[in-house]
Design a protein around this motif. Structure first.
Motif, PDB file in Angstrom:
ATOM      1  N   UNK A 717     -22.413 142.267  47.067  1.00 22.51           N
ATOM      2  CA  UNK A 717     -21.259 142.592  46.226  1.00 22.51           C
ATOM      3  C   UNK A 717     -20.445 143.724  46.837  1.00 22.51           C
ATOM      4  N   UNK A 718     -21.129 144.720  47.395  1.00 22.63           N
ATOM      5  CA  UNK A 718     -20.414 145.841  48.028  1.00 22.63           C
ATOM      6  C   UNK A 718     -19.577 145.348  49.215  1.00 22.63           C
ATOM      7  N   UNK A 719     -20.152 144.465  50.024  1.00 21.93           N
ATOM      8  CA  UNK A 719     -19.392 143.931  51.157  1.00 21.93           C
ATOM      9  C   UNK A 719     -18.159 143.176  50.650  1.00 21.93           C
ATOM     10  N   UNK A 720     -18.341 142.357  49.626  1.00 19.82           N
ATOM     11  CA  UNK A 720     -17.213 141.596  49.071  1.00 19.82           C
ATOM     12  C   UNK A 720     -16.125 142.528  48.557  1.00 19.82           C
ATOM     13  N   UNK A 721     -16.512 143.520  47.784  1.00 23.10           N
ATOM     14  CA  UNK A 721     -15.528 144.410  47.164  1.00 23.10           C
ATOM     15  C   UNK A 721     -14.844 145.299  48.193  1.00 23.10           C
ATOM     16  N   UNK A 728      -6.297 144.517  50.264  1.00 18.59           N
ATOM     17  CA  UNK A 728      -5.243 144.990  49.364  1.00 18.59           C
ATOM     18  C   UNK A 728      -4.509 146.193  49.949  1.00 18.59           C
ATOM     19  N   UNK A 729      -5.278 147.187  50.433  1.00 17.92           N
ATOM     20  CA  UNK A 729      -4.689 148.448  50.885  1.00 17.92           C
ATOM     21  C   UNK A 729      -4.073 148.349  52.276  1.00 17.92           C
ATOM     22  N   UNK A 730      -4.722 147.617  53.173  1.00 16.88           N
ATOM     23  CA  UNK A 730      -4.287 147.609  54.571  1.00 16.88           C
ATOM     24  C   UNK A 730      -3.399 146.421  54.926  1.00 16.88           C
ATOM     25  N   UNK A 735      -4.613 138.520  47.502  1.00 15.48           N
ATOM     26  CA  UNK A 735      -4.862 137.129  47.109  1.00 15.48           C
ATOM     27  C   UNK A 735      -4.689 136.200  48.311  1.00 15.48           C
ATOM     28  N   UNK A 736      -5.414 136.504  49.375  1.00 15.40           N
ATOM     29  CA  UNK A 736      -5.399 135.623  50.544  1.00 15.40           C
ATOM     30  C   UNK A 736      -6.285 134.405  50.271  1.00 15.40           C
ATOM     31  N   UNK A 737      -6.062 133.283  50.967  1.00 17.66           N
ATOM     32  CA  UNK A 737      -6.870 132.080  50.738  1.00 17.66           C
ATOM     33  C   UNK A 737      -8.370 132.303  50.915  1.00 17.66           C
TER      34      UNK A 737
END
Length: 965
Positions: A717-721, A728-730, A735-737
């Motif tokens: 979960x940490x890797x996913x988040x 989002x930030x970089x 919302x990429x595919x």
């Protein structure tokens, strides 16, 4: 004391032996471990740090395990205070007290050596020598004896005489002797040099010279010591600098910057050798240290201000002390490049400048422009450096040396204040940016132009516009989101709508930007305008680029599938006919993506490989489109289950790409590591995390592999988040595919562990799964519609959510669960995604089993098990084997001739190469057919010969034919 003599615990190697198997086998045979009939001795030579002691430790351990008594003694570097017979005294003193007493009583001359009085005073030398031999015979009466004498280059005359005596004796018992020494210490006047020449002529004595480790062996050594810790760039630096020396490898592992300053201990050790030279020798060595390569007599005589006879004596001394060596072209160079580094770093600043200025004077008008430029920079001669750097850059570009050209352009820019009046500085910046892009440094190319735009305050409107076109193009290549549009908005203000090449370039850039922003109708309009103007002005390259962009936009609209493929092929054909390799690569890159997006993965893989091969031949393998060919071919190969091909395409140690492309390839290789259950690869994933901001695909591929590799659901979960945060930030890509795939993998991890989680945790995970589905719906809304792969992952996410709810006791009808997993499995199967089909099938089999359909579960699991075994996906294979209810034999197609013979199995790629060997093809022909380099084919052929036990290609082909008959 053990029964094996001097065999203390510290002799037992803690790390595996790397790269010395042939030498070890030869030593084991010569010392009677594997060949009991062997007699005599071995002289083991090699440079300092090359690995002699490590090899002897392995020999000692193997010999001891085979029942041999290992006796080891060392010569010490005590200068004029050398102790006579030191290694033999050490050997005898290490025996147990009872043995020593019995021997000294029977052979009195040994007493002083055994009990610590090692000077041998008052002992007849002949009696001492014969007593040492008698002692070895006595020890060999109970078990074979292996006597090891290390570092004979430090032996005193008495010890050397005794070594000759024990080597020349014909023993009745099993006595074997190994003597090691440093070959790089044996200068012309070294006393051991004559002794070795004499010893090698003794009956039964053979010589084994330990050469440098091969580059592949150095890479293996680094991995065995620091797996996942050293990145590809650091690994390449270690391979380059160590030149096969194991000691230097170990030293470089202890410094953070593998390309930076040497560890002080290593630098001091190397400088000690320089202190042995006289003044003339040191002058020669210092001049050569600044040369950057080999130097001939004529150039050396101009640079070094010494009389001819004195210069010759200095060169001779440096050769005798094995600091320098002769080159094939009758020049001189350092035996090891690190000597040059250390000597150069030890020079005073003024001394270094004077030497480089002497090289400039000697080379001006005659030498290579790159050499002149480098020496001019070091000497502080900026005008000469600028002019020579431009000439060097232009020459490098002509021979496709884009990396070198980029470096020369950048050096020229660093002294642009010394440029002649009228120099087109803007053109120089653009040329530097294009060279960096072609060399694979896309982000640096963009930053280079950006920095110049920010710093230059006296540009004309046209100059700024030219730079902005280059800036916008580089920003697109670097996957920047907002910068290309900002550059374009300013360009529309600066460049009027007139029939000029600059306006055509602006319109072509506008087409690319619009296509990148998914404004496809706008992209078609701009591309059409650019093509029209470009044709009017004769700008063929620009017309081809605009045509490729137009074809890409038309394909993304998707209203003419048959026409889309034809248009890409037409653009590629025209570009190839006109010799425009960049336009051809771009068109084929778009065509490959056209296939990929429609789920035609086999055709996509082939087209990406073709693009890669064309780029390699053009010297653009790391440039955009060329590198994309390699990268996306590996992505397609992973999906199709061609995992050995993935590892070959992503072998960064062999390829040595730029930093970010190297990380991209490592990220794809991580997917294979995840599938094969190599959790140690998490260290590589952690290292790559620091580069997520440099490339969005690097972030996505490495993080999705880490979700599978993670030790538990919380870590996954940490890797996913973390990945979502980075996107989002970089990258402005919340919302990429890829969110569909990320979500499916994460929910799968949650479902795997749900039965063991607490009630609270289960509830939280179900809520999280629902949120991931909502995120996926948002992706589909904003970035859809998707092709077959997007649909398959959307189905997978739904099926994993159902599995999670079912695992926590939710009300999920088995029929609905079965339908979801059957549909998911079929979707990945239709795509040809072998691993994901097998993974989905494992879920389907589990549900079938729970539903009471044991036969159906076994049938599904057995078929998927065969797929998992073929991939080497051991964790999935074990899971499927349990579901099948009984062990399932691997597929027969994966048994090779080497497996039948009981050897190591051939990889899938090696089997392909072997097939071509059987047909009599050359390495070059095989490379062309398989879209790999000739060097890579050579490595595969060597592996095949080793695994089949064949001495030649012909023999390997014959073995393969016999096995197939």
């Amino acid at each position: 004391m053990s029964d094996h003599g001097f065999m203390s615990a510290d002799w037992r190697p803690a790390e595996p032996l790397v790269g010395r198997e042939p030498e070890l086998e030869r030593l084991l045979a010569a010392t009677g471990v594997t060949d009991p009939e062997a007699r005599g001795g071995v002289l083991l030579s090699g440079d300092a740090g090359i690995g002699k002691t490590r090899l002897l430790r392995e020999l000692a351990a193997r010999a001891a395990d085979a029942g041999h008594r290992v006796l080891a003694g060392h010569c010490l570097d005590l200068g004029d205070s050398a102790i006579p017979f030191q290694p033999f005294a050490q050997v005898l003193a290490a025996l147990d007290d009872t043995t020593r007493k019995a021997m000294s009583d029977a052979m009195p001359p040994l007493g002083p050596l055994m009990w610590g009085a090692a000077d041998g005073a008052g002992i007849d030398r002949g009696e001492l020598f014969s007593s040492v031999v008698a002692a070895l015979e006595l020890l060999a009466a109970s078990q074979p004896v292996l006597l090891v004498v290390e570092d004979a280059h430090w032996a005193d005359a008495s010890t050397r005489h005794l070594i000759r005596y024990v080597l020349s004796h014909r023993y009745e018992g099993d006595v074997r002797i190994v003597v090691s020494y440093r070959s790089d210490d044996l200068h012309r006047r070294h006393p051991l040099r004559a002794d070795v020449a004499e010893w090698i002529r003794l009956p039964g004595v053979q010589r084994l010279d330990l050469g440098p480790l091969a580059d592949s062996e150095v890479r293996e050594l680094v991995r065995s010591r620091a797996a996942g810790v050293v990145d590809a760039r650091g690994l390449a630096a270690i391979v380059r600098r160590a030149e096969g020396n194991a000691f230097i490898v170990e030293e470089l592992l202890d410094v953070d910057d593998k390309s930076g300053a040497l560890p002080p201990t290593l630098a001091d050790l190397l400088l000690v050798r320089l202190d042995r030279l006289d003044d003339a020798g040191r002058q020669v060595v210092r001049a050569l240290a600044c040369a950057g390569g080999e130097v001939g007599d004529e150039l050396l005589s101009v640079v070094v201000d010494l009389p001819p006879r004195t210069l010759e004596e200095g060169v001779r001394a440096a050769l005798d002390h094995r600091i320098l060596s002769r080159t094939r072209s009758d020049g001189y160079g350092f035996r090891h490049a690190l000597f040059a580094e250390v000597v150069r770093d030890d020079l005073l600043p003024g001394e270094r400048r004077r030497i480089h200025a002497a090289y400039v004077r000697a080379l001006s008008g005659l030498g290579d422009s790159a050499d002149v430029a480098r020496h001019a920079f070091e000497a502080g001669l900026d005008e000469v450096a600028f002019t020579a750097s431009l000439r060097a850059a232009e020459r490098a570009t002509r021979v496709a040396g884009h990396n070198e050209a980029a470096d020369h352009y950048e050096r020229a820019l660093s002294v642009v204040s010394a440029a002649p009046e009228g120099t087109d500085v803007v053109g120089l910046v653009i040329a530097a940016s294009e060279a960096k892009t072609t060399a694979g440094y896309v982000r640096r190319a963009w930053v280079l132009v950006e920095d110049f735009l920010e710093q230059a305050d006296d540009l004309s409107g046209e100059e700024r516009a030219r730079l902005l076109v280059a800036y916008g193009t580089a920003a697109l290549m670097a996957d920047r989101v907002h910068e290309p549009r900002k550059a374009l908005d300013e360009l529309f203000e600066l460049v009027p709508e007139q029939p000029t090449p600059l306006r055509a370039a602006v319109e072509e850039l506008a087409a690319r930007v619009a296509s990148n922003e998914r404004h496809f109708d706008e992209a078609i309009r701009w591309a059409t305008q650019a093509m029209t103007l470009g044709q009017r002005l004769g700008l063929n390259r620009l017309v081809a680029d605009a045509a490729a962009t137009k074809a890409r936009a038309r394909a993304r609209i998707g209203d003419d599938p048959e026409g889309d493929e034809r248009r890409f092929l037409e653009v590629a054909k025209i570009a190839a006919t006109e010799g425009d390799v960049v336009a051809e690569l771009r068109a084929r890159h778009h065509l490959a993506f056209y296939y990929h997006e429609r789920g035609m993965l086999d055709r996509a893989e082939a087209e990406f490989l073709r693009t890669m091969k064309t780029a390699v031949q053009a010297g653009r393998q790391w440039a955009p489109y060329g590198f994309d060919g390699r990268f996306f071919a590996s992505v397609a190969a992973y999906a199709l289950g061609h995992w050995d091909l993935v590892l070959e395409l992503c072998d960064v140690a062999m390829l040595q790409p730029p930093k970010v492309p190297a990380a991209d390839l490592e990220a794809v290789a991580l997917l294979v590591s995840a599938g094969r259950g190599d959790t140690s690869a998490l260290r590589t994933a952690e290292r790559l995390r620091a580069l997520w901001h440099k490339d969005i695909v690097l972030a996505i591929q490495s993080a999705t592999a880490a979700i599978d590799l993670a030790h538990d659901a919380d870590e996954a979960t940490r890797w996913h988040d973390d990945l979502v945060l980075t996107l989002t930030d970089k990258w402005d890509g919340e919302f990429v595919p890829a969110r569909l795939r990320m979500g499916g993998l994460l929910v799968g991890r949650l479902a795997d562990e749900a039965t063991h989680a607490s009630t609270v945790t289960r509830s939280e995970w179900v809520e999280r799964a629902d949120q991931l589905r909502a995120d996926a719906d948002r992706v589909i809304e904003e970035r859809g519609p998707f092709g077959p792969e997007g649909l398959a992952w959307s189905l997978r996410l739904d099926a994993e959510i159902l599995r999670l709810r079912w695992s926590v006791g939710g009300e999920v009808p088995l029929a609905e669960l079965l339908a979801a997993w059957r549909e998911t499995t079929e979707a990945f199967g239709a795509l040809g995604q072998v691993y994901e089909e097998a993974r989905s099938a494992s879920r389907l089999a589990a549900v079938l089993q729970a539903a009471g359909d044991v036969a159906g579960a076994k049938e599904v699991a057995s078929a998927a098990h065969e797929q998992a075994v073929g991939l080497g996906a051991a964790p999935l294979a074990r899971e499927l084997e349990a579901l099948a209810g009984a062990p399932v034999r691997p597929a027969a197609s994966h048994a090779s001739a080497s497996q039948v013979a009981g050897e190591k199995p051939l990889t899938a790629r090696e089997r392909e190469v072997l097939d071509h060997l059987v047909e009599g093809r050359t390495n070059g022909e095989i490379a062309s057919l398989l879209f790999i380099s000739t060097k890579t084919v050579s490595v595969h052929v060597s592996n095949i010969l080793a695994k089949l036990g064949a001495a030649t290609r012909t023999e390997a082909a014959a073995i393969a034919r016999r096995q197939r008959a």
